[in-house]
Design an enzyme around this catalytic site. Structure first.
Site, short mmCIF file in Angstrom:
data_model
loop_
_atom_site.label_atom_id
_atom_site.label_comp_id
_atom_site.label_asym_id
_atom_site.label_seq_id
_atom_site.Cartn_x
_atom_site.Cartn_y
_atom_site.Cartn_z
N ASP A 164 0.18 -1.38 0.07
CA ASP A 164 -0.13 0.15 0.07
C ASP A 164 0.96 1.07 -0.14
OD1 ASP A 164 -1.85 1.53 0.34
OD2 ASP A 164 -2.72 1.70 2.01
N HIS A 198 2.68 3.80 -8.72
CA HIS A 198 2.32 1.49 -9.06
C HIS A 198 3.31 1.26 -9.98
CE1 HIS A 198 -1.53 2.49 -7.67
NE2 HIS A 198 -2.57 2.96 -8.35
N LEU A 210 9.77 -21.25 -4.74
CA LEU A 210 9.12 -20.08 -3.96
C LEU A 210 7.46 -20.50 -4.50
CD1 LEU A 210 8.86 -17.28 -2.49
CD2 LEU A 210 9.63 -16.17 -4.19
C1 IPE Z 1 -5.67 -2.52 0.00
O1 IPE Z 1 -5.40 -1.58 -0.53
C2 IPE Z 1 -5.86 -3.92 -1.47
C3 IPE Z 1 -4.09 -3.27 -2.16
C4 IPE Z 1 -3.12 -3.26 -1.53
C5 IPE Z 1 -4.12 -3.86 -3.26
P1 IPE Z 1 -6.23 -0.37 -0.70
O2 IPE Z 1 -5.59 0.88 0.02
O3 IPE Z 1 -7.07 -0.32 -1.16
O4 IPE Z 1 -6.61 -0.25 1.31
P2 IPE Z 1 -7.76 0.63 1.82
O5 IPE Z 1 -8.91 1.28 0.43
O6 IPE Z 1 -6.88 1.97 2.18
O7 IPE Z 1 -8.49 -0.31 3.28
C1 IPE Z 2 -1.54 0.01 -3.42
O1 IPE Z 2 -0.97 1.69 -3.50
C2 IPE Z 2 -1.87 -0.52 -4.28
C3 IPE Z 2 -2.80 -0.71 -5.00
C4 IPE Z 2 -4.13 -0.88 -3.99
C5 IPE Z 2 -3.49 -1.39 -6.63
P1 IPE Z 2 -2.75 2.63 -3.26
O2 IPE Z 2 -2.94 2.85 -4.55
O3 IPE Z 2 -3.56 2.64 -2.58
O4 IPE Z 2 -1.91 3.76 -2.72
P2 IPE Z 2 -2.11 5.16 -1.79
O5 IPE Z 2 -2.73 4.00 -0.90
O6 IPE Z 2 -3.59 5.55 -2.27
O7 IPE Z 2 -1.78 5.89 -1.17
MG MG Z 3 -4.22 2.61 -0.50
#
Ligand code: IPE
Ligand code: IPE
Ligand code: MG
Length: 265
Positions: A35, A52, A146
């Protein structure tokens, strides 16, 4: 290293951190909620997709680290069911990135001996991304250094619903009797069937929640939450997470050091 000792690893080099790891206390399975990609990009005045894309480098590093340390299973949360609620341009770009990642990384995964498998409602993915998922699953099916599981269009609750639905069908068909249903049987209907439960869950970006990831499997997992954003979570941060994990005392509801009667009661 004494358990429960508050140790700062910040000043140590990667080599020193690696040397501190206890090979007997290595997790068998690590799960990661990757995240903070969007925030990483926003902090630099870049579009969210830049975060990303940069996050892919962290994916590579944690795969290599698990492979180097002999950790048998790594499960990474790449796209949740809830992520379908994001703006369509971001979803489309993420699907393209997934496809490019699989395409460009397949040989490296094979070289590392990593078996790739997707979990989640992957049929919701665009056909070209799904084709690559299936191709990399096929091409790596024989590898066993793995077990790399990638959660795509994944939700922990719907995984349990899907498992219960298939189990109910097997009951209806007379293959299973309701009184045969126990935890191992239900587990055998989950998409993670065959994997040990994660020993360690890592979530980056400072959020301290599960966000619908592996709800069943995380019952006794050690949680490691770090403010580091996913694109900054490299080998060094992963080593620190492992060292912190090795300092935890896992109790599983028991009293440490207690002598149990033969019945276990
Ligand atoms: C969780 O992250 C999902 C992934 C890392 C794929 P999100 O950014 O979607 O989660 P929330 O919305 O903060 O809970
Ligand atoms: C996690 O990073 C990747 C996915 C959920 C696909 P985020 O896109 O949630 O990044 P933040 O949380 O908005 O910074
Ligand atoms: Mg996020």
């Amino acid at each position: 290293m004494a358990k429960g000792t508050a140790t700062s690893f910040e000043h140590l080099t990667e080599t020193e951190l690696t040397a501190l790891l206890d090979p007997d206390l290595m997790p068998r399975h690590i799960a990661v909620i990757m995240d903070g990609n969007g925030r990483w990009a926003e902090l630099r005045g870049l579009p969210r997709m830049a975060g990303h894309t940069e996050g892919i480098k962290s994916v590579r590093e944690i795969i290599t680290l698990c492979r180097d340390l002999g950790i048998a299973a790594l499960t990474i949360y790449a796209f949740s069911q809830e992520n379908w609620k994001r703006p369509i341009p971001e979803i489309n770009a993420l699907m393209l990135l997934l496809e490019h990642y699989l395409q460009s990384e397949m040989d490296a995964l094979i070289e590392k001996g990593a078996r790739f498998r997707a979990i989640g409602r992957v049929n919701s993915l665009p056909p070209s991304a799904l084709n690559w998922v299936r191709k990399v699953e096929r091409e790596t099916a024989h590898l066993d250094k793995l077990m790399l599981t990638v959660a795509l269009s994944y939700g922990g609750r719907s995984e349990i619903v899907d498992a219960v639905r298939r189990l109910a069908q097997d009951c209806k068909d007379g293959k299973v009797q309701p009184d045969q249903i126990d935890e191992p049987l239900l587990e055998s209907y989950l998409s993670t069937q065959g994997l040990p439960d994660p020993d360690l869950l890592i979530r980056t970006s400072g959020e301290a929640r599960i966000s619908n990831f592996l709800l069943w499997q995380l019952a006794y997992t050690e949680m490691f939450f770090t403010p580091t954003l996913w694109p900054d979570f490299r080998r060094r941060e992963a080593l620190i997470a492992l060292l912190e994990y090795q300092q935890r005392e896992r109790r599983f509801g028991q009293v440490p050091g207690a002598v149990y009667p033969p019945s276990g009661l």
